[in-house]
Design a protein around this motif. Structure first.
Motif, PDB file in Angstrom:
ATOM      1  N   ALA A  53       8.982  -1.185   3.877  1.00 17.08           N
ATOM      2  CA  ALA A  53       9.219  -1.090   2.442  1.00 17.08           C
ATOM      3  C   ALA A  53       7.918  -0.831   1.687  1.00 17.08           C
ATOM      4  O   ALA A  53       7.870   0.009   0.776  1.00 17.08           O
ATOM      5  CB  ALA A  53       9.883  -2.365   1.932  1.00 17.08           C
ATOM      6  N   MET A  54       6.860  -1.530   2.059  1.00 16.94           N
ATOM      7  CA  MET A  54       5.578  -1.352   1.380  1.00 16.94           C
ATOM      8  C   MET A  54       4.976   0.014   1.679  1.00 16.94           C
ATOM      9  O   MET A  54       4.394   0.654   0.788  1.00 16.94           O
ATOM     10  CB  MET A  54       4.621  -2.466   1.800  1.00 16.94           C
ATOM     11  CG  MET A  54       5.077  -3.850   1.336  1.00 16.94           C
ATOM     12  SD  MET A  54       4.060  -5.212   1.982  1.00 16.94           S
ATOM     13  CE  MET A  54       2.571  -4.991   1.023  1.00 16.94           C
ATOM     14  N   LEU A  55       5.139   0.488   2.907  1.00 17.74           N
ATOM     15  CA  LEU A  55       4.615   1.809   3.253  1.00 17.74           C
ATOM     16  C   LEU A  55       5.325   2.904   2.470  1.00 17.74           C
ATOM     17  O   LEU A  55       4.664   3.774   1.876  1.00 17.74           O
ATOM     18  CB  LEU A  55       4.782   2.058   4.752  1.00 17.74           C
ATOM     19  CG  LEU A  55       4.397   3.472   5.242  1.00 17.74           C
ATOM     20  CD1 LEU A  55       2.930   3.758   4.957  1.00 17.74           C
ATOM     21  CD2 LEU A  55       4.712   3.635   6.721  1.00 17.74           C
ATOM     22  N   PHE A  56       6.650   2.872   2.441  1.00 19.21           N
ATOM     23  CA  PHE A  56       7.393   3.895   1.703  1.00 19.21           C
ATOM     24  C   PHE A  56       7.109   3.816   0.209  1.00 19.21           C
ATOM     25  O   PHE A  56       7.016   4.846  -0.466  1.00 19.21           O
ATOM     26  CB  PHE A  56       8.887   3.751   1.972  1.00 19.21           C
ATOM     27  CG  PHE A  56       9.315   4.167   3.351  1.00 19.21           C
ATOM     28  CD1 PHE A  56       8.998   5.420   3.844  1.00 19.21           C
ATOM     29  CD2 PHE A  56      10.023   3.300   4.175  1.00 19.21           C
ATOM     30  CE1 PHE A  56       9.375   5.817   5.119  1.00 19.21           C
ATOM     31  CE2 PHE A  56      10.410   3.679   5.443  1.00 19.21           C
ATOM     32  CZ  PHE A  56      10.079   4.935   5.926  1.00 19.21           C
ATOM     33  N   GLU A  57       6.977   2.617  -0.324  1.00 18.60           N
ATOM     34  CA  GLU A  57       6.665   2.458  -1.744  1.00 18.60           C
ATOM     35  C   GLU A  57       5.272   2.993  -2.060  1.00 18.60           C
ATOM     36  O   GLU A  57       5.067   3.671  -3.084  1.00 18.60           O
ATOM     37  CB  GLU A  57       6.760   0.983  -2.137  1.00 18.60           C
ATOM     38  CG  GLU A  57       6.264   0.655  -3.533  1.00 18.60           C
ATOM     39  CD  GLU A  57       7.070   1.273  -4.650  1.00 18.60           C
ATOM     40  OE1 GLU A  57       6.596   1.266  -5.805  1.00 18.60           O
ATOM     41  OE2 GLU A  57       8.186   1.787  -4.365  1.00 18.60           O
ATOM     42  N   TRP A  58       4.326   2.726  -1.179  1.00 22.50           N
ATOM     43  CA  TRP A  58       2.966   3.227  -1.390  1.00 22.50           C
ATOM     44  C   TRP A  58       2.935   4.751  -1.346  1.00 22.50           C
ATOM     45  O   TRP A  58       2.294   5.396  -2.190  1.00 22.50           O
ATOM     46  CB  TRP A  58       2.032   2.655  -0.327  1.00 22.50           C
ATOM     47  CG  TRP A  58       0.613   3.146  -0.478  1.00 22.50           C
ATOM     48  CD1 TRP A  58      -0.339   2.685  -1.339  1.00 22.50           C
ATOM     49  CD2 TRP A  58       0.019   4.230   0.246  1.00 22.50           C
ATOM     50  NE1 TRP A  58      -1.502   3.412  -1.202  1.00 22.50           N
ATOM     51  CE2 TRP A  58      -1.309   4.365  -0.233  1.00 22.50           C
ATOM     52  CE3 TRP A  58       0.472   5.091   1.246  1.00 22.50           C
ATOM     53  CZ2 TRP A  58      -2.181   5.320   0.266  1.00 22.50           C
ATOM     54  CZ3 TRP A  58      -0.390   6.053   1.747  1.00 22.50           C
ATOM     55  CH2 TRP A  58      -1.699   6.168   1.266  1.00 22.50           C
ATOM     56  N   LEU A  59       3.638   5.356  -0.374  1.00 24.37           N
ATOM     57  CA  LEU A  59       3.680   6.811  -0.281  1.00 24.37           C
ATOM     58  C   LEU A  59       4.355   7.424  -1.504  1.00 24.37           C
ATOM     59  O   LEU A  59       3.888   8.443  -2.050  1.00 24.37           O
ATOM     60  CB  LEU A  59       4.425   7.234   0.994  1.00 24.37           C
ATOM     61  CG  LEU A  59       3.712   6.960   2.319  1.00 24.37           C
ATOM     62  CD1 LEU A  59       4.640   7.260   3.494  1.00 24.37           C
ATOM     63  CD2 LEU A  59       2.429   7.790   2.425  1.00 24.37           C
ATOM     64  N   ASP A  60       5.444   6.813  -1.958  1.00 26.08           N
ATOM     65  CA  ASP A  60       6.148   7.329  -3.125  1.00 26.08           C
ATOM     66  C   ASP A  60       5.291   7.190  -4.377  1.00 26.08           C
ATOM     67  O   ASP A  60       5.258   8.099  -5.219  1.00 26.08           O
ATOM     68  CB  ASP A  60       7.469   6.575  -3.303  1.00 26.08           C
ATOM     69  CG  ASP A  60       8.357   7.195  -4.360  1.00 26.08           C
ATOM     70  OD1 ASP A  60       8.877   8.308  -4.122  1.00 26.08           O
ATOM     71  OD2 ASP A  60       8.528   6.580  -5.436  1.00 26.08           O
ATOM     72  N   TRP A  77       2.043   7.118  -4.494  1.00 21.73           N
ATOM     73  CA  TRP A  77       0.966   8.115  -4.377  1.00 21.73           C
ATOM     74  C   TRP A  77       1.472   9.497  -4.748  1.00 21.73           C
ATOM     75  O   TRP A  77       0.790  10.250  -5.458  1.00 21.73           O
ATOM     76  CB  TRP A  77       0.429   8.099  -2.951  1.00 21.73           C
ATOM     77  CG  TRP A  77      -0.553   9.203  -2.663  1.00 21.73           C
ATOM     78  CD1 TRP A  77      -1.866   9.270  -3.035  1.00 21.73           C
ATOM     79  CD2 TRP A  77      -0.270  10.428  -1.965  1.00 21.73           C
ATOM     80  NE1 TRP A  77      -2.432  10.441  -2.608  1.00 21.73           N
ATOM     81  CE2 TRP A  77      -1.472  11.186  -1.948  1.00 21.73           C
ATOM     82  CE3 TRP A  77       0.863  10.947  -1.350  1.00 21.73           C
ATOM     83  CZ2 TRP A  77      -1.554  12.420  -1.341  1.00 21.73           C
ATOM     84  CZ3 TRP A  77       0.790  12.187  -0.743  1.00 21.73           C
ATOM     85  CH2 TRP A  77      -0.404  12.916  -0.738  1.00 21.73           C
ATOM     86  N   ALA A  78       2.676   9.853  -4.292  1.00 13.96           N
ATOM     87  CA  ALA A  78       3.228  11.175  -4.567  1.00 13.96           C
ATOM     88  C   ALA A  78       3.505  11.387  -6.054  1.00 13.96           C
ATOM     89  O   ALA A  78       3.338  12.500  -6.569  1.00 13.96           O
ATOM     90  CB  ALA A  78       4.510  11.382  -3.761  1.00 13.96           C
ATOM     91  N   PHE A  79       3.918  10.331  -6.746  1.00 12.71           N
ATOM     92  CA  PHE A  79       4.293  10.457  -8.152  1.00 12.71           C
ATOM     93  C   PHE A  79       3.206   9.944  -9.099  1.00 12.71           C
ATOM     94  O   PHE A  79       3.423   9.892 -10.317  1.00 12.71           O
ATOM     95  CB  PHE A  79       5.606   9.720  -8.425  1.00 12.71           C
ATOM     96  CG  PHE A  79       6.811  10.432  -7.895  1.00 12.71           C
ATOM     97  CD1 PHE A  79       7.472  11.391  -8.649  1.00 12.71           C
ATOM     98  CD2 PHE A  79       7.293  10.154  -6.618  1.00 12.71           C
ATOM     99  CE1 PHE A  79       8.580  12.055  -8.156  1.00 12.71           C
ATOM    100  CE2 PHE A  79       8.410  10.814  -6.117  1.00 12.71           C
ATOM    101  CZ  PHE A  79       9.056  11.776  -6.887  1.00 12.71           C
ATOM    102  N   GLY A  80       2.069   9.570  -8.551  1.00 13.91           N
ATOM    103  CA  GLY A  80       0.959   9.154  -9.398  1.00 13.91           C
ATOM    104  C   GLY A  80       1.229   7.889 -10.187  1.00 13.91           C
ATOM    105  O   GLY A  80       0.880   7.794 -11.368  1.00 13.91           O
TER     106      GLY A  80
END
Length: 321
Positions: A79-86, A88-91
């Motif tokens: 959950a934390m990895l996907f949230e961090w990637l998202d 990062w992608a959306f600033g």
């Protein structure tokens, strides 16, 4: 998630979780939709934690005792990895970095997803099928989503999606057998445990999630499809209704199908949603497809996603015509 201020007339509050639907009026307790959501998540997480502990200690859960621990930790990490990637992608800033309370609230759904997969799946001697389902479940929240009221919202039930995909890809993976939940009990306990879970789940959905219309629509349509199969196709009525007596069915009804983030809020839409799951389940049974409950819910969530995507665009075109 934001909400407008509650007034004395219990004004209908726009709820971005439910597409273009408004949420139910604020409860008499004065809780906002966000407060009810957090309380519901906390109680769901507490209940499933207690049930896993009791299950492994006293009820005869057959997965290895390490399974729920690894499942929960894996779910937090995913959950934390996907949230961090998202983020990062959306600033934007990840939700779990905004404070301790926000991090705990953020991890509640992941906690539920991890323990649900660990409890309901059966991966034989392997641990990785559970972890696969958990990663898929958490990832689905970021892959399968739509912009609703200006915000991206997921529309697939995470736990159910991970379990269903695992069942499709790995034929040797199954669902925990019915006796799994009461292996070491006998007599009155065989009835008191399901009754207790049913009562607690019903109170939770009545007071916090507001999903009782969905549950009634699901149960009513389930009984109706069983009767129709008996009358029209000569199926055994008792056999068609028998799943309703199992603890797995009670858990599915009170804790899986009622996921606040991926089910409707309007009363009419809740009833339609619940009935649709039952209809799809019946079609799967007629086609001799196993694990129909999980697949029926995935299909219903996908259908709801199509509706959430198409209806606003149809209304927009009609308004500009």
């Amino acid at each position: 998630m934001t909400s407008t201020t509650r007034n004395q007339n219990a004004r209908v509050i726009p709820d971005p979780r439910a597409g273009t639907e408004p949420s139910a009026p604020t409860a008499p307790t004065g809780l906002t939709p966000e407060q009810r959501r957090v309380r519901a998540l906390a109680r769901f997480a507490t209940t499933i934690t207690i049930f896993n502990i009791i299950g492994h200690l006293f009820l005869g859960f057959e997965q290895a005792p390490i399974t729920p621990i690894v499942a929960a930790l894996t779910s937090y990490a995913a959950a934390m990895l996907f949230e961090w990637l998202d983020a990062w992608a959306f600033g934007r800033r990840p939700e779990f970095t905004k404070g301790v309370r926000e991090a705990v609230i953020f991890l509640l759904p992941a906690h539920i997803t991890g323990l649900a997969c660990a409890m309901l799946m059966w991966g034989n001697a392997s641990l990785w099928p559970y972890l696969f389902a958990i990663v898929v479940g958490n990832g689905s929240k970021y892959v399968f989503r739509l912009k609703v009221n200006g915000k991206l919202r997921h529309f697939l039930n995470p736990s159910n999606t991970g379990i269903a995909l695992s069942l499709v890809l790995f034929p040797w993976v199954g669902i925990a057998p019915p006796y799994h939940f009461t292996s070491f009990t006998s007599g009155a306990l065989d009835w008191l445990i399901p009754l207790g879970i049913l009562m607690f789940g019903s109170m939770l959905n009545a007071k916090l999630t507001g999903k009782m219309p969905l549950i009634l629509g699901w149960l009513g349509a389930f009984v109706a499809q069983a009767l129709l199969r008996w009358l029209l196709l000569d199926h055994a009525l008792i056999g068609a209704l028998l799943p309703m007596t199992g603890l797995a069915f009670i858990l599915f009804t009170n804790y899986m199908i009622t996921d606040p983030a991926t089910s409707p809020t309007k009363t009419r839409n809740q009833v339609v949603y619940g009935a649709t799951v039952a209809v799809v389940y019946s079609l799967l049974v007629l086609n001799e497809i196993s694990f129909g409950l999980f697949f029926a819910l995935v299909i219903t969530c996908l259908l709801r996603g199509v509706v959430l995507f198409v209806v606003p665009r149809m209304r927009s075109r009609a308004g500009t015509a």
